[in-house]
Motif scaffolding. Sequence first.
Motif, PDB file in Angstrom:
ATOM      1  N   GLU A   1       0.812  -1.215   0.000  1.00 10.14           N
ATOM      2  CA  GLU A   1       0.000   0.000   0.000  1.00 10.14           C
ATOM      3  C   GLU A   1       0.849   1.270   0.000  1.00 10.14           C
ATOM      4  O   GLU A   1       0.468   2.284  -0.573  1.00 10.14           O
ATOM      5  CB  GLU A   1      -0.935   0.008   1.216  1.00 10.14           C
ATOM      6  CG  GLU A   1      -1.998  -1.066   1.156  1.00 10.14           C
ATOM      7  CD  GLU A   1      -3.077  -0.870   2.205  1.00 10.14           C
ATOM      8  OE1 GLU A   1      -3.183   0.247   2.769  1.00 10.14           O
ATOM      9  OE2 GLU A   1      -3.830  -1.829   2.448  1.00 10.14           O
ATOM     10  N   LYS A   2       2.007   1.204   0.647  1.00 10.23           N
ATOM     11  CA  LYS A   2       2.858   2.398   0.726  1.00 10.23           C
ATOM     12  C   LYS A   2       4.319   1.979   0.799  1.00 10.23           C
ATOM     13  O   LYS A   2       4.665   1.022   1.497  1.00 10.23           O
ATOM     14  CB  LYS A   2       2.495   3.258   1.938  1.00 10.23           C
ATOM     15  CG  LYS A   2       3.336   4.521   2.074  1.00 10.23           C
ATOM     16  CD  LYS A   2       2.968   5.323   3.316  1.00 10.23           C
ATOM     17  CE  LYS A   2       1.619   6.003   3.165  1.00 10.23           C
ATOM     18  NZ  LYS A   2       1.342   6.949   4.281  1.00 10.23           N
ATOM     19  N   ILE A   3       5.174   2.727   0.095  1.00 12.97           N
ATOM     20  CA  ILE A   3       6.611   2.467   0.094  1.00 12.97           C
ATOM     21  C   ILE A   3       7.341   3.720   0.553  1.00 12.97           C
ATOM     22  O   ILE A   3       7.094   4.817   0.046  1.00 12.97           O
ATOM     23  CB  ILE A   3       7.095   2.031  -1.307  1.00 12.97           C
ATOM     24  CG1 ILE A   3       6.436   0.694  -1.691  1.00 12.97           C
ATOM     25  CG2 ILE A   3       8.618   1.915  -1.342  1.00 12.97           C
ATOM     26  CD1 ILE A   3       6.814   0.187  -3.073  1.00 12.97           C
TER      27      ILE A   3
ATOM     28  N   ARG B   1      -7.003   6.666  -0.071  1.00 10.41           N
ATOM     29  CA  ARG B   1      -7.468   5.938   1.118  1.00 10.41           C
ATOM     30  C   ARG B   1      -6.700   6.376   2.358  1.00 10.41           C
ATOM     31  O   ARG B   1      -7.289   6.654   3.406  1.00 10.41           O
ATOM     32  CB  ARG B   1      -7.298   4.434   0.908  1.00 10.41           C
ATOM     33  CG  ARG B   1      -7.762   3.591   2.087  1.00 10.41           C
ATOM     34  CD  ARG B   1      -7.411   2.128   1.884  1.00 10.41           C
ATOM     35  NE  ARG B   1      -8.007   1.587   0.677  1.00 10.41           N
ATOM     36  CZ  ARG B   1      -7.779   0.348   0.228  1.00 10.41           C
ATOM     37  NH1 ARG B   1      -6.950  -0.444   0.897  1.00 10.41           N
ATOM     38  NH2 ARG B   1      -8.351  -0.084  -0.865  1.00 10.41           N
ATOM     39  N   HIS B   2      -5.395   6.456   2.247  1.00 10.59           N
ATOM     40  CA  HIS B   2      -4.579   6.824   3.401  1.00 10.59           C
ATOM     41  C   HIS B   2      -4.764   8.288   3.784  1.00 10.59           C
ATOM     42  O   HIS B   2      -4.784   8.628   4.977  1.00 10.59           O
ATOM     43  CB  HIS B   2      -3.105   6.550   3.110  1.00 10.59           C
ATOM     44  CG  HIS B   2      -2.814   5.114   2.835  1.00 10.59           C
ATOM     45  ND1 HIS B   2      -1.732   4.685   2.096  1.00 10.59           N
ATOM     46  CD2 HIS B   2      -3.490   3.981   3.186  1.00 10.59           C
ATOM     47  CE1 HIS B   2      -1.737   3.368   2.018  1.00 10.59           C
ATOM     48  NE2 HIS B   2      -2.797   2.920   2.666  1.00 10.59           N
ATOM     49  N   SER B   3      -4.907   9.153   2.783  1.00 13.85           N
ATOM     50  CA  SER B   3      -5.109  10.575   3.069  1.00 13.85           C
ATOM     51  C   SER B   3      -6.400  10.794   3.845  1.00 13.85           C
ATOM     52  O   SER B   3      -6.454  11.612   4.774  1.00 13.85           O
ATOM     53  CB  SER B   3      -5.124  11.383   1.773  1.00 13.85           C
ATOM     54  OG  SER B   3      -3.846  11.372   1.155  1.00 13.85           O
ATOM     55  N   ALA B   4      -7.437  10.067   3.478  1.00 16.26           N
ATOM     56  CA  ALA B   4      -8.712  10.181   4.189  1.00 16.26           C
ATOM     57  C   ALA B   4      -8.558   9.737   5.646  1.00 16.26           C
ATOM     58  O   ALA B   4      -9.119  10.355   6.562  1.00 16.26           O
ATOM     59  CB  ALA B   4      -9.776   9.343   3.488  1.00 16.26           C
TER      60      ALA B   4
ATOM     61  N   VAL C   1       3.229   1.848   5.768  1.00 22.24           N
ATOM     62  CA  VAL C   1       4.464   1.564   5.033  1.00 22.24           C
ATOM     63  C   VAL C   1       4.753   0.066   5.061  1.00 22.24           C
ATOM     64  O   VAL C   1       4.793  -0.550   6.128  1.00 22.24           O
ATOM     65  CB  VAL C   1       5.642   2.349   5.635  1.00 22.24           C
ATOM     66  CG1 VAL C   1       6.962   1.887   5.004  1.00 22.24           C
ATOM     67  CG2 VAL C   1       5.465   3.850   5.426  1.00 22.24           C
ATOM     68  N   LYS C   2       4.960  -0.513   3.890  1.00 24.28           N
ATOM     69  CA  LYS C   2       5.243  -1.950   3.777  1.00 24.28           C
ATOM     70  C   LYS C   2       6.690  -2.213   3.351  1.00 24.28           C
ATOM     71  O   LYS C   2       7.213  -3.297   3.589  1.00 24.28           O
ATOM     72  CB  LYS C   2       4.303  -2.597   2.745  1.00 24.28           C
ATOM     73  CG  LYS C   2       2.829  -2.375   3.023  1.00 24.28           C
ATOM     74  CD  LYS C   2       2.413  -2.881   4.386  1.00 24.28           C
ATOM     75  CE  LYS C   2       0.930  -2.650   4.638  1.00 24.28           C
ATOM     76  NZ  LYS C   2       0.539  -3.029   6.012  1.00 24.28           N
ATOM     77  N   ILE C   3       7.325  -1.229   2.705  1.00 26.16           N
ATOM     78  CA  ILE C   3       8.706  -1.366   2.228  1.00 26.16           C
ATOM     79  C   ILE C   3       9.433  -0.065   2.519  1.00 26.16           C
ATOM     80  O   ILE C   3       8.869   1.015   2.333  1.00 26.16           O
ATOM     81  CB  ILE C   3       8.766  -1.640   0.703  1.00 26.16           C
ATOM     82  CG1 ILE C   3       8.036  -2.929   0.337  1.00 26.16           C
ATOM     83  CG2 ILE C   3      10.208  -1.697   0.213  1.00 26.16           C
ATOM     84  CD1 ILE C   3       7.881  -3.125  -1.172  1.00 26.16           C
TER      85      ILE C   3
ATOM     86  N   HIS D   1       6.037   7.450   1.042  1.00 24.52           N
ATOM     87  CA  HIS D   1       6.490   8.253   2.179  1.00 24.52           C
ATOM     88  C   HIS D   1       7.926   8.635   1.863  1.00 24.52           C
ATOM     89  O   HIS D   1       8.783   7.754   1.715  1.00 24.52           O
ATOM     90  CB  HIS D   1       6.421   7.458   3.479  1.00 24.52           C
ATOM     91  CG  HIS D   1       6.976   8.175   4.660  1.00 24.52           C
ATOM     92  ND1 HIS D   1       6.184   8.879   5.541  1.00 24.52           N
ATOM     93  CD2 HIS D   1       8.258   8.318   5.114  1.00 24.52           C
ATOM     94  CE1 HIS D   1       6.939   9.420   6.480  1.00 24.52           C
ATOM     95  NE2 HIS D   1       8.206   9.092   6.245  1.00 24.52           N
ATOM     96  N   ILE D   2       8.209   9.921   1.726  1.00 25.40           N
ATOM     97  CA  ILE D   2       9.545  10.379   1.374  1.00 25.40           C
ATOM     98  C   ILE D   2      10.275  10.856   2.623  1.00 25.40           C
ATOM     99  O   ILE D   2       9.818  11.778   3.303  1.00 25.40           O
ATOM    100  CB  ILE D   2       9.499  11.530   0.346  1.00 25.40           C
ATOM    101  CG1 ILE D   2       8.799  11.068  -0.937  1.00 25.40           C
ATOM    102  CG2 ILE D   2      10.903  12.054   0.064  1.00 25.40           C
ATOM    103  CD1 ILE D   2       9.516   9.980  -1.695  1.00 25.40           C
TER     104      ILE D   2
END
Length: 242
Positions: free
Chosen positions: A30-32, A124-127, A211-213, A87-88
């Motif tokens: 979902e997020k890296i 989805r995550h922003s909400a 965050v998954k990775i 995610h930076i």
Amino acid sequence: KATRQQAEASVKMAEEMIVKYKTEKGKYPEKIALVLWSVETQRNEGSQVATALHLLGMKPIWDKKDKVTGVEAIPGGLLGRPRIDIHIQASGLFRDSFPGVIRLLDQAVREAAKLKDVENFIARHSAKIKAALQVEGYAPEEAEDCSHIRVFSEAPGNYACRVQELAPNSSLWEKDTEIADVFIRQVSYGYGNGSWGKPLQSAYVKNLEDVKIAMHTRSSNLVKTMDNDDVFGYLGGITMAV
């Protein structure tokens, strides 16, 4: 700036990460989280930035001089997968060297979040982040703006995440979570078009939940992962924080 050749190579890098995770876990990541450094970005000619854009399902807009002037969406039918959130984690030097790139990434996140052509993890995550911030007392407009911030770094003028100092001084801490807490406090300042250097620890922590990775590129064998404490400081820091 990212060159066209590096941008094309970055598409492959992004897709390889997605495929590897999907093969191992049976679902899309979902997020890296991506670590961005200034010197590394110059070495790889912006490949990590282009990777971030492709994960979002966005691509650079080039002018006749091969300069990136903006971003545009890759249509969902061509993308063939969900839009992956990012995610930076930017170093202080990257923040100061490439403010235009940060604003470009911020623009890409906000535009990608609006799209509904494929499954959209960014939206989805922003909400979810917006709802959590409103519970904490943020006004709706401020919560909306902060919910889309994905580029984080140290406070303006600060260049240290402190993990490098804490890790070898084991007499100062008992658990890894203590180092992670310091890292979060140090690097949870948001950067984008809506704000610059705003302390956003609550939004930062909510961003980490999905965050998954965590990934950091290395374009040269001149300095390897154990030769420079910044590697375990930033990549290790974000990993412990997650």
